[in-house]
Scaffold this motif. Structure first.
Motif, PDB file in Angstrom:
ATOM      1  N   THR A  70     -28.620  12.681  31.799  1.00  0.00           N
ATOM      2  CA  THR A  70     -27.495  12.571  30.864  1.00  0.00           C
ATOM      3  C   THR A  70     -27.192  11.119  30.541  1.00  0.00           C
ATOM      4  N   ALA A  71     -27.144  10.278  31.573  1.00  0.00           N
ATOM      5  CA  ALA A  71     -26.827   8.856  31.372  1.00  0.00           C
ATOM      6  C   ALA A  71     -27.869   8.175  30.489  1.00  0.00           C
ATOM      7  N   ALA A  72     -29.138   8.459  30.734  1.00  0.00           N
ATOM      8  CA  ALA A  72     -30.201   7.850  29.923  1.00  0.00           C
ATOM      9  C   ALA A  72     -30.195   8.402  28.506  1.00  0.00           C
ATOM     10  N   THR A 127     -21.770   8.915  32.950  1.00  0.00           N
ATOM     11  CA  THR A 127     -21.407  10.321  32.818  1.00  0.00           C
ATOM     12  C   THR A 127     -19.904  10.571  32.945  1.00  0.00           C
ATOM     13  N   HIS A 128     -19.216   9.772  33.738  1.00  0.00           N
ATOM     14  CA  HIS A 128     -17.777  10.004  33.908  1.00  0.00           C
ATOM     15  C   HIS A 128     -16.980   9.701  32.635  1.00  0.00           C
ATOM     16  N   PRO A 148     -15.012  12.392  25.143  1.00  0.00           N
ATOM     17  CA  PRO A 148     -15.466  13.345  24.137  1.00  0.00           C
ATOM     18  C   PRO A 148     -15.614  14.777  24.641  1.00  0.00           C
ATOM     19  N   ALA A 149     -15.787  14.991  25.952  1.00  0.00           N
ATOM     20  CA  ALA A 149     -15.958  16.348  26.476  1.00  0.00           C
ATOM     21  C   ALA A 149     -14.643  16.990  26.917  1.00  0.00           C
ATOM     22  N   LEU A 150     -13.537  16.283  26.756  1.00  0.00           N
ATOM     23  CA  LEU A 150     -12.237  16.863  27.103  1.00  0.00           C
ATOM     24  C   LEU A 150     -11.848  17.930  26.081  1.00  0.00           C
ATOM     25  N   PRO A 151     -11.089  18.960  26.502  1.00  0.00           N
ATOM     26  CA  PRO A 151     -10.664  20.013  25.565  1.00  0.00           C
ATOM     27  C   PRO A 151     -10.031  19.418  24.305  1.00  0.00           C
ATOM     28  N   PHE A 205     -16.418  18.719  23.291  1.00  0.00           N
ATOM     29  CA  PHE A 205     -15.982  19.705  24.276  1.00  0.00           C
ATOM     30  C   PHE A 205     -17.049  20.799  24.412  1.00  0.00           C
ATOM     31  N   GLY A 206     -17.495  21.045  25.631  1.00  0.00           N
ATOM     32  CA  GLY A 206     -18.526  22.045  25.901  1.00  0.00           C
ATOM     33  C   GLY A 206     -19.943  21.524  25.860  1.00  0.00           C
ATOM     34  N   ILE A 207     -20.131  20.232  25.633  1.00  0.00           N
ATOM     35  CA  ILE A 207     -21.483  19.669  25.508  1.00  0.00           C
ATOM     36  C   ILE A 207     -22.341  19.933  26.744  1.00  0.00           C
ATOM     37  N   GLN A 208     -21.708  20.025  27.907  1.00  0.00           N
ATOM     38  CA  GLN A 208     -22.464  20.239  29.140  1.00  0.00           C
ATOM     39  C   GLN A 208     -23.187  21.593  29.159  1.00  0.00           C
ATOM     40  N   HIS A 209     -22.835  22.483  28.247  1.00  0.00           N
ATOM     41  CA  HIS A 209     -23.488  23.792  28.179  1.00  0.00           C
ATOM     42  C   HIS A 209     -24.704  23.797  27.237  1.00  0.00           C
ATOM     43  N   MET A 210     -24.947  22.701  26.561  1.00  0.00           N
ATOM     44  CA  MET A 210     -26.022  22.643  25.577  1.00  0.00           C
ATOM     45  C   MET A 210     -27.421  22.617  26.205  1.00  0.00           C
ATOM     46  N   LEU A 211     -27.605  21.857  27.234  1.00  0.00           N
ATOM     47  CA  LEU A 211     -28.911  21.749  27.892  1.00  0.00           C
ATOM     48  C   LEU A 211     -28.759  22.350  29.282  1.00  0.00           C
ATOM     49  N   ASP A 212     -28.964  23.608  29.369  1.00  0.00           N
ATOM     50  CA  ASP A 212     -28.687  24.398  30.561  1.00  0.00           C
ATOM     51  C   ASP A 212     -29.111  23.713  31.860  1.00  0.00           C
ATOM     52  N   GLY A 213     -28.124  23.283  32.632  1.00  0.00           N
ATOM     53  CA  GLY A 213     -28.383  22.684  33.929  1.00  0.00           C
ATOM     54  C   GLY A 213     -28.844  21.245  33.909  1.00  0.00           C
ATOM     55  N   LYS A 214     -28.972  20.648  32.735  1.00  0.00           N
ATOM     56  CA  LYS A 214     -29.491  19.280  32.651  1.00  0.00           C
ATOM     57  C   LYS A 214     -28.452  18.249  32.227  1.00  0.00           C
ATOM     58  N   PHE A 215     -27.288  18.697  31.817  1.00  0.00           N
ATOM     59  CA  PHE A 215     -26.299  17.782  31.256  1.00  0.00           C
ATOM     60  C   PHE A 215     -25.085  17.720  32.184  1.00  0.00           C
ATOM     61  N   ALA A 216     -24.821  16.560  32.753  1.00  0.00           N
ATOM     62  CA  ALA A 216     -23.729  16.379  33.711  1.00  0.00           C
ATOM     63  C   ALA A 216     -22.648  15.494  33.103  1.00  0.00           C
TER      64      ALA A 216
END
Length: 159
Positions: free
Chosen positions: A64-66, A72-73, A82-85, A90-101
């Motif tokens: 994610t960082a790269a 990531t924080h 940008p990922a706050l409600p 928001f919800g970006i962590q669900h885009m790349l299943d298991g790869k986005f932290a």
């Protein structure tokens, strides 16, 4: 055309050793992942006794960082993460299943203003993961400074 810098195993090993040293100093068992600018693993080490979930989490943080060129924080940092409600990612962590932290412990590796990879740290709390990650970035800076390269070593990195 552009000439680009490439992070290599030699630098990744130095970063991992510095991360392990800091981990031992602050008494936390960590997993450290170093990826290239495409998010592919260059080096990975799970300290003896570290959580078995650490490798997958550390790799996701480094990826994610790269890939997103930011610590990531910062995705969840108030008030405009940008990922706050209600915010644009928001919800970006669900885009790349298991790869986005989108939590603390992932830092882009920025050399001379260019993202050349990422480091992910998993095993401690946010403060510990940050201390270990920035120690690794500082070790890289020390390694390459004599060659005229500059490395960002702060925790809050956004390119």
């Amino acid at each position: 055309m552009k000439t680009s810098l490439k992070l290599e195993l030699e630098e990744a090993k130095v970063m991992i050793e510095a991360a392990k040293q800091k981990s031992e100093e602050i008494n936390v068992l960590e997993t450290i992942a170093i990826v290239d600018d495409g998010g592919y693993v260059i080096a990975l080490e799970r300290m003896n006794g570290a959580r078995i979930t650490g490798p997958e989490i550390a790799i996701a943080k480094a990826f994610t960082a790269a890939g997103h060129k930011r610590s990531t924080h910062l995705f969840n940092k108030e008030p405009n993460g940008p990922a706050l409600p209600g915010n644009e990612a928001f919800g970006i962590q669900h885009m790349l299943d298991g790869k986005f932290a989108i939590f603390v412990g992932g830092f882009p590796i920025v050399v001379n203003g260019e993202v050349v990879g990422g480091i992910g740290i998993s095993g401690g709390n946010g403060e510990q993961d940050t201390a270990v990650g920035t120690a690794a970035l500082k070790a890289l800076q020390e390694l390459v400074a004599s060659k005229g390269y500059e490395v960002i070593t702060d925790a809050d990195i956004k390119k």
